[in-house]
Design an enzyme around this catalytic site. Structure first.
Site, PDB file in Angstrom:
ATOM      1  N   PHE A  18       3.182  -1.412   5.641  1.00 39.56           N
ATOM      2  CA  PHE A  18       2.685  -2.512   5.159  1.00 39.56           C
ATOM      3  C   PHE A  18       3.675  -3.305   4.275  1.00 39.56           C
ATOM      4  O   PHE A  18       3.588  -4.591   3.768  1.00 39.56           O
ATOM      5  CB  PHE A  18       1.441  -2.388   4.215  1.00 39.56           C
ATOM      6  CG  PHE A  18       0.689  -1.552   5.250  1.00 39.56           C
ATOM      7  CD1 PHE A  18       0.201  -2.145   6.179  1.00 39.56           C
ATOM      8  CD2 PHE A  18       0.208  -0.405   4.657  1.00 39.56           C
ATOM      9  CE1 PHE A  18      -0.739  -1.178   7.195  1.00 39.56           C
ATOM     10  CE2 PHE A  18      -0.645   0.500   5.260  1.00 39.56           C
ATOM     11  CZ  PHE A  18      -1.059   0.069   6.693  1.00 39.56           C
ATOM     12  N   LYS A  57       7.582  -3.021  -4.831  1.00 32.95           N
ATOM     13  CA  LYS A  57       6.912  -2.730  -3.309  1.00 32.95           C
ATOM     14  C   LYS A  57       6.636  -4.182  -3.104  1.00 32.95           C
ATOM     15  O   LYS A  57       5.656  -5.004  -3.663  1.00 32.95           O
ATOM     16  CB  LYS A  57       5.792  -1.757  -3.455  1.00 32.95           C
ATOM     17  CG  LYS A  57       5.440  -1.380  -2.117  1.00 32.95           C
ATOM     18  CD  LYS A  57       4.211  -0.223  -2.497  1.00 32.95           C
ATOM     19  CE  LYS A  57       3.924   0.553  -1.036  1.00 32.95           C
ATOM     20  NZ  LYS A  57       2.863   1.401  -1.179  1.00 32.95           N
ATOM     21  N   THR A 114       7.825  -3.119   1.738  1.00 32.07           N
ATOM     22  CA  THR A 114       9.143  -2.461   1.617  1.00 32.07           C
ATOM     23  C   THR A 114       9.456  -2.273   0.187  1.00 32.07           C
ATOM     24  O   THR A 114       9.144  -2.853  -0.684  1.00 32.07           O
ATOM     25  CB  THR A 114      10.315  -3.384   2.216  1.00 32.07           C
ATOM     26  OG1 THR A 114       9.898  -3.643   3.511  1.00 32.07           O
ATOM     27  CG2 THR A 114      11.708  -2.812   2.040  1.00 32.07           C
ATOM     28  N   VAL A 115      10.076  -0.941  -0.314  1.00 34.32           N
ATOM     29  CA  VAL A 115      10.343  -0.688  -1.322  1.00 34.32           C
ATOM     30  C   VAL A 115      11.901  -0.715  -1.944  1.00 34.32           C
ATOM     31  O   VAL A 115      12.787  -0.446  -0.980  1.00 34.32           O
ATOM     32  CB  VAL A 115       9.763   0.838  -1.765  1.00 34.32           C
ATOM     33  CG1 VAL A 115      10.111   1.154  -3.298  1.00 34.32           C
ATOM     34  CG2 VAL A 115       8.581   0.987  -1.548  1.00 34.32           C
ATOM     35  N   GLY A 161      13.081   2.012   0.894  1.00 30.31           N
ATOM     36  CA  GLY A 161      12.347   2.594   2.061  1.00 30.31           C
ATOM     37  C   GLY A 161      11.557   1.478   2.504  1.00 30.31           C
ATOM     38  O   GLY A 161      11.307   0.515   1.966  1.00 30.31           O
ATOM     39  N   ASP A 183      -4.407   9.411   2.705  1.00 29.46           N
ATOM     40  CA  ASP A 183      -3.238   9.728   3.277  1.00 29.46           C
ATOM     41  C   ASP A 183      -2.207  10.827   2.451  1.00 29.46           C
ATOM     42  O   ASP A 183      -1.225  10.255   2.062  1.00 29.46           O
ATOM     43  CB  ASP A 183      -2.502   8.266   3.560  1.00 29.46           C
ATOM     44  CG  ASP A 183      -1.511   8.449   4.437  1.00 29.46           C
ATOM     45  OD1 ASP A 183      -1.285   9.406   5.412  1.00 29.46           O
ATOM     46  OD2 ASP A 183      -0.453   7.632   4.662  1.00 29.46           O
ATOM     47  N   GLY A 236       7.918   0.659   5.115  1.00 27.54           N
ATOM     48  CA  GLY A 236       6.726   1.321   5.869  1.00 27.54           C
ATOM     49  C   GLY A 236       6.014   0.349   6.323  1.00 27.54           C
ATOM     50  O   GLY A 236       6.339  -0.703   6.675  1.00 27.54           O
TER      51      GLY A 236
END
Length: 312
Positions: A14, A36, A16-17, A10, A130, A12
């Site tokens: 900031f 990550k 990437t995983v 995935g 969050d 986001g």
């Protein structure tokens, strides 16, 4: 490197995983982890997340960080942190796999686990900022853990001049965040309430029409008397639990420690789910990132009194 980068899980705002396979046996690293990564020059949030996870220490309800390193790949310097790999994906994934709603046993069990994680976070002086289903990971034994601390902050800590900003995902934001950019432990409780509603109904806690925009949502959260949806199908104890989360005044909102003793979850059992009950995703889990509409990081914005001018 003593590890091999695998497929992407995935991405986001900031980082990437990816899946990571560790080629050298170590007591500190499992053979399979999530890694990550971000380019080194944009790694501020990722390095902050590593620092916060180190400060929080060990908890069975918070994602574990095994360490970090720097690599040079495809002409770029990268910063990487190694995290537990969650075979069950996120609670958002699991919700879809369960037909859009969790059973009473499941959502009470998950709520209890998240509350235990929040209790640990708050007692150690931090705010997550969050909380949402996409940031709660599910493991192959059915346990859930809070992840993604890129937007987390120390309680009571302000950097420099006070600025109006939105931090996190708007549809989970508390009124004090919208009105005054306040991000202390009560904001996590409000967001938890929104997450519980979503687990029960399969829908966001704020019902929105297709014509509404982000600014109109901010008006509803911050200025109006309206509260998020409390599902009719919920028991009286469940409704009372949510009412304790959805208190406009953060000083009167219940804390994680108080909610942990609420009868809605206090008599929940600790049964470990089997793999069949868990319902694993049909594809590789997105793990730490699956941002819903209007998800963003720290963003400067206009004063609240100007919001109504932006509603269309």
């Amino acid at each position: 490197m003593d590890w091999v980068r695998g497929g992407m899980l995935g991405s986001g705002s900031f980082a990437t995983v990816y899946l990571a396979t560790h080629t050298k046996q170590s007591l500190n690293f499992p053979s399979i982890t999530a890694v990550k990564s971000s380019e080194n020059y944009t790694s501020h949030f990722l390095q902050k997340e590593k620092h916060i996870l180190d400060c929080l220490g060990s908890s069975p309800h918070i994602i574990k960080c095994f360490g970090h390193d720097f690599t040079f790949e495809n002409g770029e310097d990268c910063y990487n942190i190694f995290l537990e790999y969650a075979a069950g994906g996120t609670l958002s994934d699991q919700l879809k796999n369960h037909g859009g709603k969790f059973s009473g046993t499941l959502f009470r069990r998950y709520t209890r686990s998240v509350l235990e994680g929040l209790k640990h976070i708050h007692e150690n002086g931090f705010v997550h900022c969050d909380i949402k289903l996409e940031n709660i990971l599910v493991f192959d034994n059915g346990n859930v853990k809070i992840s993604d601390f890129g937007l987390a902050k120390e309680k009571g800590l302000e950097h420099g001049e006070k600025k109006l900003e939105f931090r996190g995902t708007p549809i989970f934001m508390a009124p004090e965040s919208v009105n005054d950019s306040v991000y202390e432990s009560p904001v996590d409780i409000w967001a938890l309430g929104c997450a519980v509603v979503e687990m029960i109904t399969g829908k966001p806690a704020w019902i929105m029409s297709s014509k509404e925009n982000m600014w109109s949502l901010m008006i509803r959260i911050g200025i109006g008397k309206e509260l998020p949806l409390i599902p009719d199908e919920l028991s009286e104890e469940g409704k009372d639990f949510l009412k304790k989360c959805f208190v406009k005044d953060p000083m009167k909102r219940w804390s994680a420690e108080m909610l942990f003793k609420h009868p809605f979850i206090s008599d929940d059992d600790e049964t470990v789910l089997s793999m069949k009950e868990l319902s694993l995703p049909l594809m590789s889990p997105r793990t730490h990132f699956d941002f819903i509409q209007w998800a963003f990081s720290t963003v400067k914005t206009l004063p609240t009194e100007r919001l109504q001018q932006l509603v269309t």
